[in-house]
Design a protein around this motif. Structure first.
Motif, PDB file in Angstrom:
ATOM      1  N   TYR A  19       0.839  -1.193   0.000  1.00 33.98           N
ATOM      2  CA  TYR A  19       0.000   0.000   0.000  1.00 33.98           C
ATOM      3  C   TYR A  19       0.873   1.242   0.000  1.00 33.98           C
ATOM      4  O   TYR A  19       2.001   1.252   0.485  1.00 33.98           O
ATOM      5  N   PHE A  20       0.316   2.278  -0.600  1.00 30.54           N
ATOM      6  CA  PHE A  20       1.014   3.554  -0.759  1.00 30.54           C
ATOM      7  C   PHE A  20       0.009   4.662  -0.487  1.00 30.54           C
ATOM      8  O   PHE A  20      -1.067   4.678  -1.079  1.00 30.54           O
ATOM      9  N   ILE A  21       0.349   5.542   0.421  1.00 36.44           N
ATOM     10  CA  ILE A  21      -0.509   6.678   0.759  1.00 36.44           C
ATOM     11  C   ILE A  21       0.272   7.931   0.429  1.00 36.44           C
ATOM     12  O   ILE A  21       1.433   8.080   0.845  1.00 36.44           O
ATOM     13  N   GLU A  22      -0.340   8.810  -0.339  1.00 37.02           N
ATOM     14  CA  GLU A  22       0.330  10.072  -0.640  1.00 37.02           C
ATOM     15  C   GLU A  22      -0.591  11.220  -0.294  1.00 37.02           C
ATOM     16  O   GLU A  22      -1.813  11.098  -0.332  1.00 37.02           O
ATOM     17  N   LEU A  23       0.032  12.331   0.068  1.00 35.31           N
ATOM     18  CA  LEU A  23      -0.717  13.508   0.469  1.00 35.31           C
ATOM     19  C   LEU A  23       0.179  14.724   0.420  1.00 35.31           C
ATOM     20  O   LEU A  23       1.407  14.616   0.346  1.00 35.31           O
ATOM     21  N   ASP A  24      -0.451  15.866   0.454  1.00 37.59           N
ATOM     22  CA  ASP A  24       0.254  17.128   0.629  1.00 37.59           C
ATOM     23  C   ASP A  24      -0.129  17.633   2.005  1.00 37.59           C
ATOM     24  O   ASP A  24      -1.309  17.578   2.386  1.00 37.59           O
ATOM     25  N   ALA A  25       0.836  18.093   2.772  1.00 40.34           N
ATOM     26  CA  ALA A  25       0.559  18.567   4.126  1.00 40.34           C
ATOM     27  C   ALA A  25       1.418  19.774   4.447  1.00 40.34           C
ATOM     28  O   ALA A  25       2.508  19.942   3.897  1.00 40.34           O
ATOM     29  N   VAL A  26       0.906  20.603   5.341  1.00 36.29           N
ATOM     30  CA  VAL A  26       1.679  21.722   5.871  1.00 36.29           C
ATOM     31  C   VAL A  26       1.499  21.728   7.383  1.00 36.29           C
ATOM     32  O   VAL A  26       0.404  21.531   7.894  1.00 36.29           O
ATOM     33  N   VAL A  27       2.619  21.882   8.088  1.00 33.64           N
ATOM     34  CA  VAL A  27       2.625  22.020   9.543  1.00 33.64           C
ATOM     35  C   VAL A  27       2.957  23.480   9.829  1.00 33.64           C
ATOM     36  O   VAL A  27       3.921  24.013   9.269  1.00 33.64           O
ATOM     37  N   PRO A  28       2.170  24.155  10.679  1.00 34.29           N
ATOM     38  CA  PRO A  28       2.434  25.574  10.964  1.00 34.29           C
ATOM     39  C   PRO A  28       3.849  25.814  11.490  1.00 34.29           C
ATOM     40  O   PRO A  28       4.424  24.974  12.174  1.00 34.29           O
ATOM     41  N   SER A  29       4.395  26.987  11.184  1.00 34.39           N
ATOM     42  CA  SER A  29       5.744  27.380  11.613  1.00 34.39           C
ATOM     43  C   SER A  29       5.714  27.859  13.058  1.00 34.39           C
ATOM     44  O   SER A  29       5.876  29.042  13.350  1.00 34.39           O
ATOM     45  N   GLU A  30       5.501  26.936  13.953  1.00 32.16           N
ATOM     46  CA  GLU A  30       5.463  27.232  15.394  1.00 32.16           C
ATOM     47  C   GLU A  30       5.727  25.942  16.144  1.00 32.16           C
ATOM     48  O   GLU A  30       5.748  24.860  15.547  1.00 32.16           O
ATOM     49  N   SER A  77      11.550   7.332  10.052  1.00 35.37           N
ATOM     50  CA  SER A  77      11.271   8.755  10.257  1.00 35.37           C
ATOM     51  C   SER A  77      12.206   9.619   9.430  1.00 35.37           C
ATOM     52  O   SER A  77      13.281   9.187   9.018  1.00 35.37           O
ATOM     53  N   ALA A  78      11.761  10.859   9.217  1.00 39.38           N
ATOM     54  CA  ALA A  78      12.552  11.831   8.465  1.00 39.38           C
ATOM     55  C   ALA A  78      12.198  13.224   8.971  1.00 39.38           C
ATOM     56  O   ALA A  78      11.114  13.442   9.527  1.00 39.38           O
ATOM     57  N   THR A  79      13.097  14.150   8.780  1.00 38.60           N
ATOM     58  CA  THR A  79      12.853  15.538   9.149  1.00 38.60           C
ATOM     59  C   THR A  79      12.358  16.297   7.927  1.00 38.60           C
ATOM     60  O   THR A  79      12.942  16.183   6.846  1.00 38.60           O
ATOM     61  N   VAL A  80      11.251  17.041   8.105  1.00 39.53           N
ATOM     62  CA  VAL A  80      10.670  17.818   7.011  1.00 39.53           C
ATOM     63  C   VAL A  80      10.473  19.263   7.457  1.00 39.53           C
ATOM     64  O   VAL A  80      10.464  19.566   8.654  1.00 39.53           O
ATOM     65  N   ASP A  81      10.300  20.138   6.476  1.00 41.20           N
ATOM     66  CA  ASP A  81      10.122  21.563   6.755  1.00 41.20           C
ATOM     67  C   ASP A  81       8.706  21.881   7.195  1.00 41.20           C
ATOM     68  O   ASP A  81       7.743  21.259   6.747  1.00 41.20           O
ATOM     69  N   LYS A  82       8.604  22.890   8.053  1.00 44.13           N
ATOM     70  CA  LYS A  82       7.310  23.431   8.464  1.00 44.13           C
ATOM     71  C   LYS A  82       7.017  24.681   7.639  1.00 44.13           C
ATOM     72  O   LYS A  82       7.911  25.268   7.038  1.00 44.13           O
ATOM     73  N   GLY A  83       5.766  25.090   7.623  1.00 47.79           N
ATOM     74  CA  GLY A  83       5.399  26.368   7.038  1.00 47.79           C
ATOM     75  C   GLY A  83       5.126  26.378   5.547  1.00 47.79           C
ATOM     76  O   GLY A  83       4.796  27.423   4.994  1.00 47.79           O
ATOM     77  N   GLU A  84       5.274  25.228   4.880  1.00 48.14           N
ATOM     78  CA  GLU A  84       4.988  25.153   3.446  1.00 48.14           C
ATOM     79  C   GLU A  84       4.470  23.757   3.126  1.00 48.14           C
ATOM     80  O   GLU A  84       4.785  22.795   3.825  1.00 48.14           O
ATOM     81  N   PHE A  85       3.647  23.668   2.085  1.00 50.63           N
ATOM     82  CA  PHE A  85       3.138  22.352   1.704  1.00 50.63           C
ATOM     83  C   PHE A  85       4.286  21.464   1.238  1.00 50.63           C
ATOM     84  O   PHE A  85       5.171  21.908   0.500  1.00 50.63           O
ATOM     85  N   ILE A  86       4.266  20.228   1.717  1.00 53.47           N
ATOM     86  CA  ILE A  86       5.245  19.229   1.301  1.00 53.47           C
ATOM     87  C   ILE A  86       4.465  18.014   0.783  1.00 53.47           C
ATOM     88  O   ILE A  86       3.400  17.681   1.299  1.00 53.47           O
ATOM     89  N   HIS A  87       4.983  17.404  -0.253  1.00 52.72           N
ATOM     90  CA  HIS A  87       4.353  16.206  -0.813  1.00 52.72           C
ATOM     91  C   HIS A  87       5.017  15.008  -0.154  1.00 52.72           C
ATOM     92  O   HIS A  87       6.230  14.820  -0.259  1.00 52.72           O
ATOM     93  N   LEU A  88       4.222  14.200   0.552  1.00 51.44           N
ATOM     94  CA  LEU A  88       4.751  13.043   1.258  1.00 51.44           C
ATOM     95  C   LEU A  88       4.075  11.767   0.776  1.00 51.44           C
ATOM     96  O   LEU A  88       2.889  11.772   0.442  1.00 51.44           O
ATOM     97  N   GLY A  89       4.830  10.687   0.766  1.00 51.40           N
ATOM     98  CA  GLY A  89       4.313   9.367   0.454  1.00 51.40           C
ATOM     99  C   GLY A  89       4.739   8.399   1.542  1.00 51.40           C
ATOM    100  O   GLY A  89       5.840   8.516   2.095  1.00 51.40           O
TER     101      GLY A  89
END
Length: 161
Positions: A19-30, A77-89
């Motif tokens: 299975y593969f789940i993909e989405l775009d997400a943004v985490v607030p810059s706080e 796990s991985a480190t991703v940026d906050k404050g902008e939409f990121i495409h994750l799978g």
């Protein structure tokens, strides 16, 4: 394309399928608390989940993907940026030579778990929850402190990798 099934049985239960789940997400810059992106785990503790660990950083956050079956779990796990939409799978590849949980950003694999053969991941019709979920304890020490405080867009689930 929508499922052609009309018998009210879940099509989200992966069982032995990849299975593969993909989405775009943004985490607030706080600063943020522990929170789920999604949670699809049966009452017996079988399924998968993606979540963010709490952090005081306004610029980055650790995203985790866990596949769990009873007393066994595989997490990456991985480190991703906050404050902008990121495409994750997020995927669990059931191919004989793989058997790994992976996190992708765009088309690049950014984290891979050690190989672990779960056999069947039977979520038994459990709901797929977005931005919410219950504790993964005792297998993985994660209990959400709040519902997801960001945004999710273009959420898709595939049974082929």
């Amino acid at each position: 394309m929508f499922s052609r099934r009309n018998d009210s049985k879940t099509v989200l239960n992966p069982r032995n399928l990849p299975y593969f789940i993909e989405l775009d997400a943004v985490v607030p810059s706080e600063a943020s608390s522990d929170q789920y992106l999604f949670h699809h785990v049966s009452p017996s503790g079988v399924g998968y989940a993606a979540y963010f660990r709490g952090t005081s950083s306004p610029s980055t956050v650790d995203v985790h993907f866990t596949v769990v079956s009873g007393t066994d779990a595989s997490t990456t796990s991985a480190t991703v940026d906050k404050g902008e939409f990121i495409h994750l799978g997020f995927c669990y590849d059931t191919a004989l030579e793989e058997k790994k949980a992976k996190i992708l950003s765009g088309s690049e694999v950014i984290a891979t778990s050690p190989r672990f053969n779960f056999g069947s991941i039977d979520t038994s019709g459990a709901p797929l929850l977005l931005g919410s979920g219950s504790s993964l304890s005792p297998v993985v020490s994660f209990s959400p402190a709040q519902t997801f405080s960001g945004s999710i867009d273009n959420f898709r689930v595939f049974h082929k990798i």
